[in-house]
Design a protein around this motif. Structure first.
Motif, PDB file in Angstrom:
ATOM      1  N   TYR A 289       7.261  11.990  -7.518  1.00 58.13           N
ATOM      2  CA  TYR A 289       8.118  10.817  -7.575  1.00 58.13           C
ATOM      3  C   TYR A 289       8.212  10.335  -9.014  1.00 58.13           C
ATOM      4  O   TYR A 289       7.212  10.130  -9.678  1.00 58.13           O
ATOM      5  CB  TYR A 289       7.534   9.716  -6.685  1.00 58.13           C
ATOM      6  N   ASN A 290       9.424  10.159  -9.511  1.00 61.00           N
ATOM      7  CA  ASN A 290       9.597   9.597 -10.844  1.00 61.00           C
ATOM      8  C   ASN A 290       9.827   8.104 -10.723  1.00 61.00           C
ATOM      9  O   ASN A 290      10.770   7.690 -10.067  1.00 61.00           O
ATOM     10  CB  ASN A 290      10.810  10.217 -11.534  1.00 61.00           C
ATOM     11  N   PRO A 291       9.001   7.311 -11.357  1.00 63.64           N
ATOM     12  CA  PRO A 291       9.184   5.868 -11.231  1.00 63.64           C
ATOM     13  C   PRO A 291      10.580   5.463 -11.657  1.00 63.64           C
ATOM     14  O   PRO A 291      11.041   5.827 -12.731  1.00 63.64           O
ATOM     15  CB  PRO A 291       8.139   5.302 -12.196  1.00 63.64           C
TER      16      PRO A 291
ATOM     17  N   TYR B 258       3.917   1.525  -1.048  1.00 60.85           N
ATOM     18  CA  TYR B 258       4.609   1.668  -2.319  1.00 60.85           C
ATOM     19  C   TYR B 258       3.674   2.248  -3.369  1.00 60.85           C
ATOM     20  O   TYR B 258       4.071   3.076  -4.188  1.00 60.85           O
ATOM     21  CB  TYR B 258       5.175   0.323  -2.787  1.00 60.85           C
ATOM     22  N   THR B 259       2.413   1.805  -3.338  1.00 63.34           N
ATOM     23  CA  THR B 259       1.439   2.362  -4.285  1.00 63.34           C
ATOM     24  C   THR B 259       1.254   3.848  -4.062  1.00 63.34           C
ATOM     25  O   THR B 259       1.166   4.629  -5.012  1.00 63.34           O
ATOM     26  CB  THR B 259       0.100   1.647  -4.128  1.00 63.34           C
ATOM     27  N   ASP B 260       1.221   4.260  -2.794  1.00 66.05           N
ATOM     28  CA  ASP B 260       1.101   5.688  -2.514  1.00 66.05           C
ATOM     29  C   ASP B 260       2.293   6.449  -3.061  1.00 66.05           C
ATOM     30  O   ASP B 260       2.155   7.535  -3.615  1.00 66.05           O
ATOM     31  CB  ASP B 260       0.997   5.923  -1.003  1.00 66.05           C
ATOM     32  N   VAL B 261       3.468   5.875  -2.898  1.00 64.01           N
ATOM     33  CA  VAL B 261       4.672   6.522  -3.427  1.00 64.01           C
ATOM     34  C   VAL B 261       4.560   6.673  -4.936  1.00 64.01           C
ATOM     35  O   VAL B 261       4.893   7.702  -5.509  1.00 64.01           O
ATOM     36  CB  VAL B 261       5.922   5.699  -3.052  1.00 64.01           C
ATOM     37  N   MET B 262       4.079   5.642  -5.572  1.00 62.96           N
ATOM     38  CA  MET B 262       3.944   5.659  -7.028  1.00 62.96           C
ATOM     39  C   MET B 262       2.981   6.747  -7.481  1.00 62.96           C
ATOM     40  O   MET B 262       3.156   7.357  -8.534  1.00 62.96           O
ATOM     41  CB  MET B 262       3.407   4.283  -7.452  1.00 62.96           C
ATOM     42  N   CYS B 263       1.930   6.990  -6.689  1.00 61.17           N
ATOM     43  CA  CYS B 263       0.930   7.970  -7.080  1.00 61.17           C
ATOM     44  C   CYS B 263       1.366   9.392  -6.748  1.00 61.17           C
ATOM     45  O   CYS B 263       0.652  10.334  -7.086  1.00 61.17           O
ATOM     46  CB  CYS B 263      -0.394   7.683  -6.394  1.00 61.17           C
ATOM     47  N   ASN B 264       2.486   9.543  -6.117  1.00 60.93           N
ATOM     48  CA  ASN B 264       2.962  10.866  -5.766  1.00 60.93           C
ATOM     49  C   ASN B 264       3.520  11.540  -7.020  1.00 60.93           C
ATOM     50  O   ASN B 264       4.437  11.033  -7.643  1.00 60.93           O
ATOM     51  CB  ASN B 264       4.065  10.709  -4.714  1.00 60.93           C
ATOM     52  N   PRO B 265       2.985  12.694  -7.406  1.00 63.77           N
ATOM     53  CA  PRO B 265       3.454  13.320  -8.644  1.00 63.77           C
ATOM     54  C   PRO B 265       4.907  13.764  -8.592  1.00 63.77           C
ATOM     55  O   PRO B 265       5.528  13.957  -9.633  1.00 63.77           O
ATOM     56  CB  PRO B 265       2.527  14.519  -8.821  1.00 63.77           C
TER      57      PRO B 265
ATOM     58  N   ASN C 133       0.830  -1.206   0.000  1.00 64.75           N
ATOM     59  CA  ASN C 133       0.000   0.000   0.000  1.00 64.75           C
ATOM     60  C   ASN C 133       0.866   1.259   0.000  1.00 64.75           C
ATOM     61  O   ASN C 133       0.603   2.215  -0.733  1.00 64.75           O
ATOM     62  CB  ASN C 133      -0.928   0.017   1.219  1.00 64.75           C
TER      63      ASN C 133
END
Lengths: 173, 169
Positions: free
Chosen positions: B146-148, B137-144, B135
């Motif tokens: 943050y560059n994947p 990690y998903t939040d991190v991914m959705c953070n604008p 969960n």
């Protein structure tokens, strides 16, 4: 639902904002105006790729969040089915109308009443304006596929509003 | 409040494309965790800030366990599995650690190494830890912002991992 309308309005404004500074290249024989035409064309390509890039980042995030509770995908077709069902429902509140494939890495996703185009016209009117409203969605598809481990190239085509087709070509590395 | 003896807990997250993220904490005392050994999440390269002598050993363990993870993923392809979590159960002959794995649909792998002396850690506790990790990690991914593909520098992620490790140790 008001939520759907919010995204539609936001998307409309995004496109409008990016195209606001593109002036119409008028007909002209001098080198100056030809240069202006070329610049306008590159500018429009740039705006299209900006939109596509935005969609890509959103797709990456959605590709992480949406499949969280579902089973692991066993093959490519499962991923495409996920796009047509879950992703489309989450973003556009409806499912994709048809999915076709040649089983060799090319998929055509067809939406017969694409929500971002449905308010514009139902027929051939505004056909030349339609591509810029599809760029974000192309990026969205590409981003979601990329998070799920599939490198792809997504293009969209419109024959008559509001029906549009998204062509996904899987890139084999 | 449960008190457990826990020698060390290493949490490793790795992405398929060759990147490693390491979180490490050392020590049985929760106070030990927060002040003496601050830990760092790194995405591409693993730089461990926790100055423990077992560092290389954990890195090696993680790398070997990743092979097992890959094996399990390919085996899972054909079998009917209803839970994505992979139990590796990799035991090091000398150190006696248990390694658990978890894979998401986006091929992000979470690897957790737990000291075997910590036998009170139950299966569903491990599962819930992995779920929390997923969960976050998903939040991190959705953070604008943050560059994947970058290192994870989100403080929210940090604090989640901290609280998880304090809960265990």
């Amino acid at each position: 639902m008001a939520d759907a309308a919010l995204f539609e309005f936001l998307h409309m404004e995004m496109v409008a904002e990016l195209w606001a500074h593109h002036s119409d290249p008028g007909p002209g024989v001098s080198a100056g105006s030809r240069g202006k035409e070329a610049r306008a064309a590159t500018g429009q390509k740039m705006s299209l790729s900006v939109l596509e890039g935005m969609g890509f980042r959103v797709g990456q995030a959605l590709g992480e969040r949406l499949p969280q509770e579902t089973l692991a995908f066993r093959e490519e077709l499962d991923v495409l089915k996920f796009l047509c069902k879950d992703l489309w429902v989450a973003v556009f509140q409806k499912q994709m109308d048809s999915l076709r494939t040649n089983h060799q890495g090319t998929y055509v996703l067809q939406d017969n009443s694409f929500p971002l185009l449905i308010r514009m016209a139902s027929g051939p009117q505004y056909l030349e304006e339609a591509p810029k409203f599809l760029a974000f969605t192309c990026g969205l598809l590409r981003g979601t596929l990329s998070t799920l481990g599939i490198k792809s190239l997504v293009t969209a085509s419109v024959a008559s509003l509001p029906t549009c087709k998204f062509q996904v070509v899987i890139q084999k590395t | 409040m449960r008190v457990r003896s826990c020698d060390s807990l290493v949490l490793v997250v790795r992405v398929l494309r060759g990147r490693v993220l390491v979180v490490c904490a050392h020590g049985a005392d929760p106070r030990h965790l927060s002040c003496r050994h601050p830990f760092l999440q790194n995405y591409p390269l693993y730089i461990r800030s926790a100055p423990t002598e077992n560092e290389l050993k954990f890195h090696y363990m993680v790398h070997t366990s990743l092979d097992v993870v890959d094996e399990k993923i390919s085996a899972m392809g054909k079998a009917l599995v209803d839970q994505r979590e992979l139990y590796l159960g990799l035991l090091y002959p000398t150190e006696d650690y248990k390694v658990y794995g978890y894979v998401t649909n986006s091929k992000v792998k979470f690897v957790m190494v737990v000291d075997s002396s910590n036998t009170a850690l139950r299966d569903n506790e491990i599962r819930s830890m992995f779920r929390k990790l997923h969960n976050s990690y998903t939040d991190v991914m959705c953070n604008p912002f943050y560059n994947p593909g970058d290192r994870i520098q989100s403080r929210a992620f940090d604090s989640m991992v901290t609280s998880m490790m304090i809960q265990v140790c």
